[in-house]
Design a protein around this motif. Sequence first.
Motif, PDB file in Angstrom:
ATOM      1  N   PHE A 146       0.825  -1.207   0.000  1.00 25.04           N
ATOM      2  CA  PHE A 146       0.000   0.000   0.000  1.00 25.04           C
ATOM      3  C   PHE A 146       0.862   1.262   0.000  1.00 25.04           C
ATOM      4  O   PHE A 146       1.954   1.285   0.566  1.00 25.04           O
ATOM      5  N   GLU A 147       0.325   2.313  -0.610  1.00 23.92           N
ATOM      6  CA  GLU A 147       0.964   3.627  -0.550  1.00 23.92           C
ATOM      7  C   GLU A 147       0.848   4.171   0.873  1.00 23.92           C
ATOM      8  O   GLU A 147      -0.127   3.883   1.589  1.00 23.92           O
ATOM      9  N   PRO A 148       1.836   4.987   1.301  1.00 24.26           N
ATOM     10  CA  PRO A 148       1.780   5.541   2.661  1.00 24.26           C
ATOM     11  C   PRO A 148       0.502   6.296   2.972  1.00 24.26           C
ATOM     12  O   PRO A 148      -0.003   6.234   4.095  1.00 24.26           O
ATOM     13  N   ASP A 149      -0.045   7.028   1.981  1.00 29.69           N
ATOM     14  CA  ASP A 149      -1.282   7.774   2.227  1.00 29.69           C
ATOM     15  C   ASP A 149      -2.455   6.838   2.500  1.00 29.69           C
ATOM     16  O   ASP A 149      -3.332   7.146   3.311  1.00 29.69           O
ATOM     17  N   GLU A 150      -2.481   5.688   1.815  1.00 28.89           N
ATOM     18  CA  GLU A 150      -3.562   4.734   2.053  1.00 28.89           C
ATOM     19  C   GLU A 150      -3.425   4.110   3.434  1.00 28.89           C
ATOM     20  O   GLU A 150      -4.421   3.900   4.135  1.00 28.89           O
ATOM     21  N   ILE A 151      -2.192   3.822   3.848  1.00 26.52           N
ATOM     22  CA  ILE A 151      -1.976   3.291   5.200  1.00 26.52           C
ATOM     23  C   ILE A 151      -2.427   4.309   6.238  1.00 26.52           C
ATOM     24  O   ILE A 151      -3.056   3.967   7.245  1.00 26.52           O
ATOM     25  N   ALA A 152      -2.130   5.582   5.989  1.00 28.29           N
ATOM     26  CA  ALA A 152      -2.534   6.628   6.932  1.00 28.29           C
ATOM     27  C   ALA A 152      -4.049   6.695   7.062  1.00 28.29           C
ATOM     28  O   ALA A 152      -4.577   6.877   8.168  1.00 28.29           O
ATOM     29  N   SER A 153      -4.757   6.539   5.945  1.00 28.68           N
ATOM     30  CA  SER A 153      -6.219   6.633   5.994  1.00 28.68           C
ATOM     31  C   SER A 153      -6.878   5.376   6.542  1.00 28.68           C
ATOM     32  O   SER A 153      -8.011   5.416   7.016  1.00 28.68           O
ATOM     33  N   ARG A 154      -6.147   4.230   6.510  1.00 27.32           N
ATOM     34  CA  ARG A 154      -6.724   2.953   6.951  1.00 27.32           C
ATOM     35  C   ARG A 154      -5.948   2.360   8.126  1.00 27.32           C
ATOM     36  O   ARG A 154      -6.037   1.155   8.376  1.00 27.32           O
ATOM     37  N   HIS A 155      -5.207   3.168   8.863  1.00 25.83           N
ATOM     38  CA  HIS A 155      -4.277   2.649   9.870  1.00 25.83           C
ATOM     39  C   HIS A 155      -4.953   1.749  10.904  1.00 25.83           C
ATOM     40  O   HIS A 155      -4.364   0.780  11.370  1.00 25.83           O
ATOM     41  N   LYS A 156      -6.188   2.053  11.270  1.00 27.93           N
ATOM     42  CA  LYS A 156      -6.868   1.230  12.275  1.00 27.93           C
ATOM     43  C   LYS A 156      -7.113  -0.190  11.778  1.00 27.93           C
ATOM     44  O   LYS A 156      -7.081  -1.139  12.567  1.00 27.93           O
ATOM     45  N   GLU A 157      -7.354  -0.332  10.475  1.00 28.25           N
ATOM     46  CA  GLU A 157      -7.544  -1.671   9.905  1.00 28.25           C
ATOM     47  C   GLU A 157      -6.299  -2.534  10.075  1.00 28.25           C
ATOM     48  O   GLU A 157      -6.380  -3.763  10.137  1.00 28.25           O
ATOM     49  N   PHE A 158      -5.137  -1.890  10.131  1.00 33.93           N
ATOM     50  CA  PHE A 158      -3.881  -2.616  10.203  1.00 33.93           C
ATOM     51  C   PHE A 158      -3.321  -2.706  11.635  1.00 33.93           C
ATOM     52  O   PHE A 158      -2.165  -3.072  11.829  1.00 33.93           O
ATOM     53  N   GLY A 159      -4.149  -2.356  12.622  1.00 30.94           N
ATOM     54  CA  GLY A 159      -3.708  -2.459  14.012  1.00 30.94           C
ATOM     55  C   GLY A 159      -2.744  -1.378  14.434  1.00 30.94           C
ATOM     56  O   GLY A 159      -1.976  -1.554  15.384  1.00 30.94           O
ATOM     57  N   LEU A 160      -2.781  -0.225  13.751  1.00 27.80           N
ATOM     58  CA  LEU A 160      -1.863   0.870  14.052  1.00 27.80           C
ATOM     59  C   LEU A 160      -2.607   2.043  14.675  1.00 27.80           C
ATOM     60  O   LEU A 160      -3.805   2.232  14.451  1.00 27.80           O
ATOM     61  N   GLU A 161      -1.880   2.816  15.445  1.00 29.73           N
ATOM     62  CA  GLU A 161      -2.421   4.043  16.039  1.00 29.73           C
ATOM     63  C   GLU A 161      -1.521   5.199  15.641  1.00 29.73           C
ATOM     64  O   GLU A 161      -0.302   5.127  15.783  1.00 29.73           O
ATOM     65  N   GLU A 162      -2.122   6.279  15.132  1.00 33.00           N
ATOM     66  CA  GLU A 162      -1.337   7.410  14.651  1.00 33.00           C
ATOM     67  C   GLU A 162      -0.627   8.144  15.780  1.00 33.00           C
ATOM     68  O   GLU A 162      -1.207   8.375  16.837  1.00 33.00           O
ATOM     69  N   GLY A 163       0.624   8.537  15.522  1.00 34.99           N
ATOM     70  CA  GLY A 163       1.361   9.431  16.395  1.00 34.99           C
ATOM     71  C   GLY A 163       1.540  10.767  15.699  1.00 34.99           C
ATOM     72  O   GLY A 163       0.698  11.193  14.912  1.00 34.99           O
ATOM     73  N   ASP A 164       2.645  11.443  15.971  1.00 29.19           N
ATOM     74  CA  ASP A 164       2.919  12.718  15.321  1.00 29.19           C
ATOM     75  C   ASP A 164       3.222  12.509  13.841  1.00 29.19           C
ATOM     76  O   ASP A 164       3.684  11.440  13.421  1.00 29.19           O
ATOM     77  N   SER A 165       2.982  13.541  13.052  1.00 31.79           N
ATOM     78  CA  SER A 165       3.379  13.509  11.647  1.00 31.79           C
ATOM     79  C   SER A 165       3.811  14.904  11.226  1.00 31.79           C
ATOM     80  O   SER A 165       3.376  15.907  11.800  1.00 31.79           O
ATOM     81  N   THR A 166       4.698  14.955  10.237  1.00 27.38           N
ATOM     82  CA  THR A 166       5.150  16.239   9.708  1.00 27.38           C
ATOM     83  C   THR A 166       5.430  16.099   8.223  1.00 27.38           C
ATOM     84  O   THR A 166       5.767  15.016   7.736  1.00 27.38           O
ATOM     85  N   LEU A 167       5.250  17.187   7.512  1.00 28.18           N
ATOM     86  CA  LEU A 167       5.541  17.237   6.086  1.00 28.18           C
ATOM     87  C   LEU A 167       6.346  18.493   5.819  1.00 28.18           C
ATOM     88  O   LEU A 167       5.927  19.597   6.183  1.00 28.18           O
ATOM     89  N   TRP A 168       7.532  18.323   5.231  1.00 24.56           N
ATOM     90  CA  TRP A 168       8.377  19.452   4.853  1.00 24.56           C
ATOM     91  C   TRP A 168       8.452  19.527   3.339  1.00 24.56           C
ATOM     92  O   TRP A 168       8.679  18.511   2.665  1.00 24.56           O
ATOM     93  N   VAL A 169       8.286  20.720   2.792  1.00 23.27           N
ATOM     94  CA  VAL A 169       8.533  20.964   1.372  1.00 23.27           C
ATOM     95  C   VAL A 169       9.802  21.801   1.277  1.00 23.27           C
ATOM     96  O   VAL A 169       9.840  22.940   1.754  1.00 23.27           O
ATOM     97  N   THR A 170      10.869  21.227   0.722  1.00 24.85           N
ATOM     98  CA  THR A 170      12.156  21.908   0.649  1.00 24.85           C
ATOM     99  C   THR A 170      12.493  22.264  -0.790  1.00 24.85           C
ATOM    100  O   THR A 170      12.100  21.577  -1.732  1.00 24.85           O
ATOM    101  N   ALA A 171      13.244  23.359  -0.953  1.00 23.91           N
ATOM    102  CA  ALA A 171      13.566  23.889  -2.272  1.00 23.91           C
ATOM    103  C   ALA A 171      14.957  23.452  -2.710  1.00 23.91           C
ATOM    104  O   ALA A 171      15.830  23.141  -1.901  1.00 23.91           O
TER     105      ALA A 171
END
Length: 223
Positions: A146-171
Motif C-alpha cells: 500500500f501507498e503511505p497515504d492509504e496506510i494513513a487513511s486505513r491505519h486502524k484496519e492494520f492495528g496501528l495508532e497514529e502518532g505525530d506527523s510532519t511534512l516538509w517541502v524543501t527547495a
Amino acid sequence: MSDAAQPSAAEVRAAAEAVKAALDRHLDAVERRSGEGDPAVYAAFNELAAAAEVYDELLYDAYDEVTPFEIPGDDNLPAYAGPEEPSALSVLIRRDYAIVEPQRLLSQAQRIAELDPDVETGNGRPGGPAAGESVHAALGVLFGEFEPDEIASRHKEFGLEEGDSTLWVTAADEPAEPGEWLAAPFDQADPQLVLCRFDVSSVFDEGLDEEDEDDLQVLEPGT
C-alpha cells in the motif's frame, strides 16, 4: 518598549480584523477543498498563520497580552536560505505509528500474502519468516503493498495508532540526479531550505474539550 515604538490601538484592531478575514478565507477553502492536499487550503492556512502572528506580536507590544494561538512548526525553523526561485523541490514526510494490535497486523499481512504469493516483505532477506508470523515481515508486506497515504487513511484496519506527523517541502536549485540520494535519503533535510511545513500532533490538542477540537481543526492544513 518605549511608548513611541508601541503600535497604536488602530493598528492592533486592524491586525485583529485581518485575522478574522483570514479565518473566513481558510474556512471557505476548507469547505470547498477538492481533497487531501488541496493547495488552496495550504495557501489559506499560511495566510492565517501569518495574520495570527502579526496580531499576536502587536497585541503583546501594545498591551502586554498574548493570544492562545500556536502555529505548529514555525518556531522551530531557521530563516529561509534557499533559492529565491526554486526550480525543484523535495517533499519529506514522517509519520509515526504505534503497533497497538499486532494480531490484526499479522492477519492483514497474511491475507495479502495469500492473495499474492509473490508479495515482497521489503526486508531484502530471503528465507525470512512468513508474513503472518512476524511483525517485522508483516510491516514489510503492508508497506510494500500500500501507498503511505492509504496506510494513513486505513491505519486502524492494520492495528496501528497514529502518532505525530510532519511534512516538509524543501527547495532546490535543480532536480537531483537519478539515484543520487537513495543511499542516504534524509541527509539533505536542511531546515533552511524549507518552503513550508505542516505538523500534526496530539500535543496541540492538550487541554481542549471535545467541543473545542472542532475549532482547532480549522487551523490545521489539509483538514
